[in-house]
Design a protein around this motif. Structure first.
Motif, mmCIF file in Angstrom:
data_model
loop_
_atom_site.group_PDB
_atom_site.id
_atom_site.type_symbol
_atom_site.label_atom_id
_atom_site.label_comp_id
_atom_site.label_asym_id
_atom_site.label_seq_id
_atom_site.Cartn_x
_atom_site.Cartn_y
_atom_site.Cartn_z
ATOM 1 N N LEU A 26 0.855 -1.227 0.028
ATOM 2 C CA LEU A 26 -0.132 -0.081 0.003
ATOM 3 C C LEU A 26 0.837 1.280 -0.208
ATOM 4 O O LEU A 26 0.417 2.048 -0.758
ATOM 5 C CB LEU A 26 -0.820 0.000 0.962
ATOM 6 C CG LEU A 26 -2.354 -1.096 1.089
ATOM 7 C CD1 LEU A 26 -2.759 -0.939 2.599
ATOM 8 C CD2 LEU A 26 -2.954 -0.843 0.016
ATOM 9 N N LEU A 27 1.882 1.447 0.890
ATOM 10 C CA LEU A 27 3.009 2.609 0.942
ATOM 11 C C LEU A 27 3.276 2.541 -0.624
ATOM 12 O O LEU A 27 3.788 3.695 -0.885
ATOM 13 C CB LEU A 27 3.704 2.268 1.765
ATOM 14 C CG LEU A 27 3.186 2.447 3.404
ATOM 15 C CD1 LEU A 27 4.423 2.056 4.400
ATOM 16 C CD2 LEU A 27 2.829 3.825 3.756
ATOM 17 N N TRP A 28 3.836 1.457 -1.087
ATOM 18 C CA TRP A 28 4.824 1.784 -2.281
ATOM 19 C C TRP A 28 3.694 2.152 -3.399
ATOM 20 O O TRP A 28 4.172 2.939 -4.206
ATOM 21 C CB TRP A 28 5.090 0.186 -2.693
ATOM 22 C CG TRP A 28 5.709 0.312 -4.302
ATOM 23 C CD1 TRP A 28 6.953 0.725 -4.301
ATOM 24 C CD2 TRP A 28 5.291 -0.420 -5.274
ATOM 25 N NE1 TRP A 28 7.309 0.639 -5.673
ATOM 26 C CE2 TRP A 28 6.335 -0.327 -6.170
ATOM 27 C CE3 TRP A 28 4.283 -1.399 -5.432
ATOM 28 C CZ2 TRP A 28 5.964 -0.720 -7.618
ATOM 29 C CZ3 TRP A 28 3.980 -1.695 -6.737
ATOM 30 C CH2 TRP A 28 4.972 -1.272 -7.958
ATOM 31 N N THR A 29 2.477 1.758 -3.439
ATOM 32 C CA THR A 29 1.698 2.019 -4.420
ATOM 33 C C THR A 29 0.926 3.475 -4.191
ATOM 34 O O THR A 29 0.875 4.281 -5.112
ATOM 35 C CB THR A 29 0.333 1.062 -4.326
ATOM 36 O OG1 THR A 29 0.670 -0.171 -4.444
ATOM 37 C CG2 THR A 29 -0.590 1.357 -5.477
ATOM 38 N N GLN A 36 3.128 8.657 -12.453
ATOM 39 C CA GLN A 36 3.718 8.703 -13.770
ATOM 40 C C GLN A 36 4.188 7.177 -14.292
ATOM 41 O O GLN A 36 3.976 6.909 -15.630
ATOM 42 C CB GLN A 36 4.967 9.465 -13.912
ATOM 43 C CG GLN A 36 5.496 9.756 -15.359
ATOM 44 C CD GLN A 36 4.618 10.473 -16.250
ATOM 45 O OE1 GLN A 36 3.687 11.203 -15.921
ATOM 46 N NE2 GLN A 36 4.580 9.882 -17.505
ATOM 47 N N ASP A 37 4.678 6.552 -13.463
ATOM 48 C CA ASP A 37 5.194 5.368 -13.878
ATOM 49 C C ASP A 37 4.059 4.422 -14.244
ATOM 50 O O ASP A 37 4.098 3.490 -15.138
ATOM 51 C CB ASP A 37 5.990 4.351 -12.512
ATOM 52 C CG ASP A 37 7.333 5.025 -12.445
ATOM 53 O OD1 ASP A 37 7.743 5.835 -13.399
ATOM 54 O OD2 ASP A 37 7.834 4.811 -11.280
ATOM 55 N N ALA A 42 0.206 1.840 -18.153
ATOM 56 C CA ALA A 42 -1.150 1.635 -18.650
ATOM 57 C C ALA A 42 -1.319 1.980 -20.116
ATOM 58 O O ALA A 42 -1.991 1.387 -20.831
ATOM 59 C CB ALA A 42 -2.029 2.693 -17.760
ATOM 60 N N ALA A 43 -0.183 2.763 -20.820
ATOM 61 C CA ALA A 43 -0.178 3.053 -22.020
ATOM 62 C C ALA A 43 0.457 1.955 -23.081
ATOM 63 O O ALA A 43 0.368 2.143 -24.260
ATOM 64 C CB ALA A 43 0.330 4.518 -22.405
ATOM 65 N N LEU A 44 1.085 0.989 -22.431
ATOM 66 C CA LEU A 44 1.888 0.268 -23.085
ATOM 67 C C LEU A 44 1.001 -0.822 -23.777
ATOM 68 O O LEU A 44 1.506 -0.756 -25.161
ATOM 69 C CB LEU A 44 2.601 -0.734 -22.203
ATOM 70 C CG LEU A 44 3.967 -0.161 -21.580
ATOM 71 C CD1 LEU A 44 4.538 -1.179 -20.472
ATOM 72 C CD2 LEU A 44 4.741 0.180 -22.645
#
Length: 56
Positions: A26-29, A36-37, A42-44
């Motif tokens: 949760l913290l990482w997310t 931005q990452d 998501a655009a890949l």
């Protein structure tokens, strides 16, 4: 009797480890603001579509 105590302790330890891992995810997310990452990832799936439409 001693084996039950070992299993109870192991169960408690695994619960704490699992909860800590969950909180870490949760913290990482959410806290590290990696928006931005995530937007790039998501655009890949659409990157191939753009390349294909330019060749034809």
């Amino acid at each position: 009797m001693a084996i039950e105590h070992i299993f109870d302790s192991a169960s408690s330890v695994m619960t704490v480890i699992s909860f800590t891992t969950f909180v870490g995810i949760l913290l990482w997310t959410f806290v590290l603001k990696r928006g931005q990452d995530f937007a790039t990832a998501a655009a890949l799936p659409f990157a191939d579509d753009e390349e294909d439409s330019g060749h034809g």
